[in-house]
Design a protein around this motif. Sequence first.
Motif, PDB file in Angstrom:
ATOM      1  N   PHE A   1       0.834  -1.206   0.000  1.00 11.53           N
ATOM      2  CA  PHE A   1       0.000   0.000   0.000  1.00 11.53           C
ATOM      3  C   PHE A   1       0.868   1.254   0.000  1.00 11.53           C
ATOM      4  O   PHE A   1       0.566   2.225  -0.693  1.00 11.53           O
ATOM      5  CB  PHE A   1      -0.927   0.019   1.215  1.00 11.53           C
ATOM      6  CG  PHE A   1      -2.140  -0.829   1.033  1.00 11.53           C
ATOM      7  CD1 PHE A   1      -2.745  -0.920  -0.198  1.00 11.53           C
ATOM      8  CD2 PHE A   1      -2.685  -1.533   2.087  1.00 11.53           C
ATOM      9  CE1 PHE A   1      -3.862  -1.700  -0.376  1.00 11.53           C
ATOM     10  CE2 PHE A   1      -3.796  -2.307   1.918  1.00 11.53           C
ATOM     11  CZ  PHE A   1      -4.389  -2.400   0.691  1.00 11.53           C
TER      12      PHE A   1
ATOM     13  N   CYS B   1       3.782   1.642  -1.318  1.00 12.72           N
ATOM     14  CA  CYS B   1       4.352   1.882  -2.640  1.00 12.72           C
ATOM     15  C   CYS B   1       3.287   2.320  -3.631  1.00 12.72           C
ATOM     16  O   CYS B   1       3.575   3.122  -4.535  1.00 12.72           O
ATOM     17  CB  CYS B   1       5.095   0.652  -3.122  1.00 12.72           C
ATOM     18  SG  CYS B   1       6.599   0.439  -2.188  1.00 12.72           S
TER      19      CYS B   1
ATOM     20  N   GLY C   1       0.805   4.181  -2.778  1.00 13.49           N
ATOM     21  CA  GLY C   1       0.681   5.599  -2.438  1.00 13.49           C
ATOM     22  C   GLY C   1       1.781   6.425  -3.062  1.00 13.49           C
ATOM     23  O   GLY C   1       1.551   7.541  -3.530  1.00 13.49           O
ATOM     24  N   LEU C   2       2.994   5.859  -3.070  1.00  8.76           N
ATOM     25  CA  LEU C   2       4.133   6.571  -3.674  1.00  8.76           C
ATOM     26  C   LEU C   2       3.855   6.888  -5.138  1.00  8.76           C
ATOM     27  O   LEU C   2       4.277   7.917  -5.652  1.00  8.76           O
ATOM     28  CB  LEU C   2       5.372   5.689  -3.536  1.00  8.76           C
ATOM     29  CG  LEU C   2       6.737   6.289  -3.779  1.00  8.76           C
ATOM     30  CD1 LEU C   2       7.014   7.320  -2.741  1.00  8.76           C
ATOM     31  CD2 LEU C   2       7.782   5.214  -3.720  1.00  8.76           C
TER      32      LEU C   2
ATOM     33  N   ARG D   1       3.456  12.095  -0.898  1.00 11.32           N
ATOM     34  CA  ARG D   1       4.119  10.814  -1.170  1.00 11.32           C
ATOM     35  C   ARG D   1       4.985  10.399  -0.004  1.00 11.32           C
ATOM     36  O   ARG D   1       4.972   9.235   0.411  1.00 11.32           O
ATOM     37  CB  ARG D   1       4.988  10.950  -2.415  1.00 11.32           C
ATOM     38  CG  ARG D   1       4.201  10.855  -3.667  1.00 11.32           C
ATOM     39  CD  ARG D   1       5.081  11.123  -4.847  1.00 11.32           C
ATOM     40  NE  ARG D   1       4.277  11.523  -5.977  1.00 11.32           N
ATOM     41  CZ  ARG D   1       4.661  12.375  -6.899  1.00 11.32           C
ATOM     42  NH1 ARG D   1       5.840  12.932  -6.827  1.00 11.32           N
ATOM     43  NH2 ARG D   1       3.867  12.674  -7.883  1.00 11.32           N
ATOM     44  N   ALA D   2       5.765  11.356   0.527  1.00  7.08           N
ATOM     45  CA  ALA D   2       6.645  11.014   1.652  1.00  7.08           C
ATOM     46  C   ALA D   2       5.821  10.539   2.832  1.00  7.08           C
ATOM     47  O   ALA D   2       6.202   9.597   3.521  1.00  7.08           O
ATOM     48  CB  ALA D   2       7.479  12.232   2.037  1.00  7.08           C
ATOM     49  N   GLN D   3       4.671  11.194   3.061  1.00  8.58           N
ATOM     50  CA  GLN D   3       3.802  10.763   4.164  1.00  8.58           C
ATOM     51  C   GLN D   3       3.380   9.333   4.037  1.00  8.58           C
ATOM     52  O   GLN D   3       3.646   8.508   4.912  1.00  8.58           O
ATOM     53  CB  GLN D   3       2.526  11.595   4.117  1.00  8.58           C
ATOM     54  CG  GLN D   3       2.654  12.803   4.891  1.00  8.58           C
ATOM     55  CD  GLN D   3       1.389  13.137   5.585  1.00  8.58           C
ATOM     56  OE1 GLN D   3       0.629  12.266   5.952  1.00  8.58           O
ATOM     57  NE2 GLN D   3       1.203  14.393   5.808  1.00  8.58           N
ATOM     58  N   ALA D   4       2.674   9.025   2.928  1.00  7.79           N
ATOM     59  CA  ALA D   4       2.112   7.685   2.778  1.00  7.79           C
ATOM     60  C   ALA D   4       3.222   6.653   2.779  1.00  7.79           C
ATOM     61  O   ALA D   4       3.153   5.658   3.504  1.00  7.79           O
ATOM     62  CB  ALA D   4       1.313   7.614   1.491  1.00  7.79           C
ATOM     63  N   ALA D   5       4.265   6.920   1.991  1.00 10.71           N
ATOM     64  CA  ALA D   5       5.302   5.919   1.841  1.00 10.71           C
ATOM     65  C   ALA D   5       6.020   5.679   3.156  1.00 10.71           C
ATOM     66  O   ALA D   5       6.220   4.539   3.568  1.00 10.71           O
ATOM     67  CB  ALA D   5       6.287   6.374   0.776  1.00 10.71           C
ATOM     68  N   THR D   6       6.388   6.771   3.873  1.00 14.19           N
ATOM     69  CA  THR D   6       7.136   6.576   5.110  1.00 14.19           C
ATOM     70  C   THR D   6       6.326   5.808   6.138  1.00 14.19           C
ATOM     71  O   THR D   6       6.798   4.843   6.722  1.00 14.19           O
ATOM     72  CB  THR D   6       7.536   7.932   5.685  1.00 14.19           C
ATOM     73  OG1 THR D   6       8.209   8.658   4.687  1.00 14.19           O
ATOM     74  CG2 THR D   6       8.419   7.752   6.867  1.00 14.19           C
ATOM     75  N   LYS D   7       5.082   6.255   6.362  1.00 17.98           N
ATOM     76  CA  LYS D   7       4.261   5.576   7.375  1.00 17.98           C
ATOM     77  C   LYS D   7       4.091   4.110   7.067  1.00 17.98           C
ATOM     78  O   LYS D   7       4.422   3.246   7.862  1.00 17.98           O
ATOM     79  CB  LYS D   7       2.884   6.222   7.425  1.00 17.98           C
ATOM     80  CG  LYS D   7       2.822   7.397   8.331  1.00 17.98           C
ATOM     81  CD  LYS D   7       1.381   7.735   8.567  1.00 17.98           C
ATOM     82  CE  LYS D   7       1.058   9.084   7.983  1.00 17.98           C
ATOM     83  NZ  LYS D   7       1.935  10.128   8.433  1.00 17.98           N
ATOM     84  N   CYS D   8       3.570   3.822   5.867  1.00 20.79           N
ATOM     85  CA  CYS D   8       3.208   2.434   5.571  1.00 20.79           C
ATOM     86  C   CYS D   8       4.434   1.540   5.487  1.00 20.79           C
ATOM     87  O   CYS D   8       4.437   0.446   6.033  1.00 20.79           O
ATOM     88  CB  CYS D   8       2.414   2.363   4.282  1.00 20.79           C
ATOM     89  SG  CYS D   8       0.799   3.084   4.440  1.00 20.79           S
ATOM     90  N   VAL D   9       5.499   2.008   4.825  1.00 23.84           N
ATOM     91  CA  VAL D   9       6.639   1.115   4.638  1.00 23.84           C
ATOM     92  C   VAL D   9       7.395   0.913   5.947  1.00 23.84           C
ATOM     93  O   VAL D   9       7.877  -0.183   6.223  1.00 23.84           O
ATOM     94  CB  VAL D   9       7.554   1.648   3.516  1.00 23.84           C
ATOM     95  CG1 VAL D   9       8.807   0.827   3.406  1.00 23.84           C
ATOM     96  CG2 VAL D   9       6.818   1.623   2.209  1.00 23.84           C
ATOM     97  N   THR D  10       7.468   1.963   6.792  1.00 27.91           N
ATOM     98  CA  THR D  10       8.133   1.774   8.080  1.00 27.91           C
ATOM     99  C   THR D  10       7.399   0.755   8.926  1.00 27.91           C
ATOM    100  O   THR D  10       8.001  -0.189   9.445  1.00 27.91           O
ATOM    101  CB  THR D  10       8.191   3.106   8.842  1.00 27.91           C
ATOM    102  OG1 THR D  10       8.810   4.064   8.022  1.00 27.91           O
ATOM    103  CG2 THR D  10       8.955   2.953  10.117  1.00 27.91           C
TER     104      THR D  10
END
Lengths: 131, 161, 88
Positions: free
Chosen positions: A19, A21, A23-24, A33-42
């Motif tokens: 999810f 990626c 979002g990215l 992009r930084a928001q979605a990617a950082t939260k979900c991938v972390t």
Amino acid sequence: MLENFFYVFIGVGLVFDLFGCIGLVRLPDVYNRAQAATKCVTLGTCMILIGVAGIGFIGANWQMGLKAVICAAFVLLTSPVAAHAICRGAYISGVPLWTGSVEDAFADRAQVIRTQQTTEGSVQSEEAETT
Amino acid sequence: MKRLTCLVTVFVLWVGLFWSLDLVVLGAGVFFALLVSTYLSDVFPDRIYMILTPRRWVFFLLYLPYFFYYCLKANVDVALRVIHPDLPIRPGIVKVRTTLKSEMAKTFLANSITLTPGTLTVDIDGDDFYIHWINIYTDDPAKRTAEICGRFEPMLRRIFE
Amino acid sequence: MSVFVQIALAVLLLSSVLCLHRIGRGPSAPDRTVAIDILGTLVVGFCCVMALTTKQEYYMNIAIAWALISFVGTLALAKYLEGRSYDA
């Protein structure tokens, strides 16, 4: 039984990674992009690491479990800092917010930071000079 | 004092990563811990003696599941926004004030904000946090502060101050 | 469990391809930097799944080193974007 629980953990982590990626690719500007990617991938990677740690501890593979826990702590501490640094750098280098944004409280402060850098005469990137 | 705690931390991390009590490993560990603590001890946090208070550890262990719950909620929220066909977002950068004082607490608050619902810390200036919010739904500053910082401030104050 | 591992690797590969798409298409430099950072975190996930499959714990060493080095690299890129000198 308990092992299957940790496999479920890993599966949920993988779904969050996917999810993040998506979002990215789909969201409109750098900050979203930084928001979605950082939260979900972390969170996704941390859940994979915790699952691996749990399976390692169950199988008495202490070394793998401990390393996975240490790695999870590292990822959890470093990833938000990296996202914050990128967003700050992006704003100061002059990347605009998405056109649908409703508020921008950072513009004045960013201008102050830029003028400080110019007066200090430190190394400037071309973007910071032109904006 | 600070150098000593830095040395002990690095050495424990070294032994934990190697997971052996061989004499060569221990010797190399002492050497590298000395090297690191000589050059890098001034980036180590101040007031490290706070780690000896058991009360802080209890609150820290309580904080972890609390934080994990909100993190999970945030992720489901963002994932739903991402796969929604219309992309329901109203992004923007807002400014909120925090009441926390120590640097360590502010760092942890900023990291927690970044990992929880729709918010990302862009910059910190003294007490002011500049936060990119993916879905601004209110104009009231007090409500914003309660929404963004209010969840974590009481716990973090007990842990780090 | 081998089916599980194959599905896991496929999902991670798909995520990496989406990241690479953003690295290629990204209209500005910060977009690419974000995508590179995320790709680094995904590699940590790959290392975990490989450690689980092969029962070799040295993959975890790679994961730890990769997490830390990609963090330092991202910070350097961010400082470059900001136009600041590297030692401040």
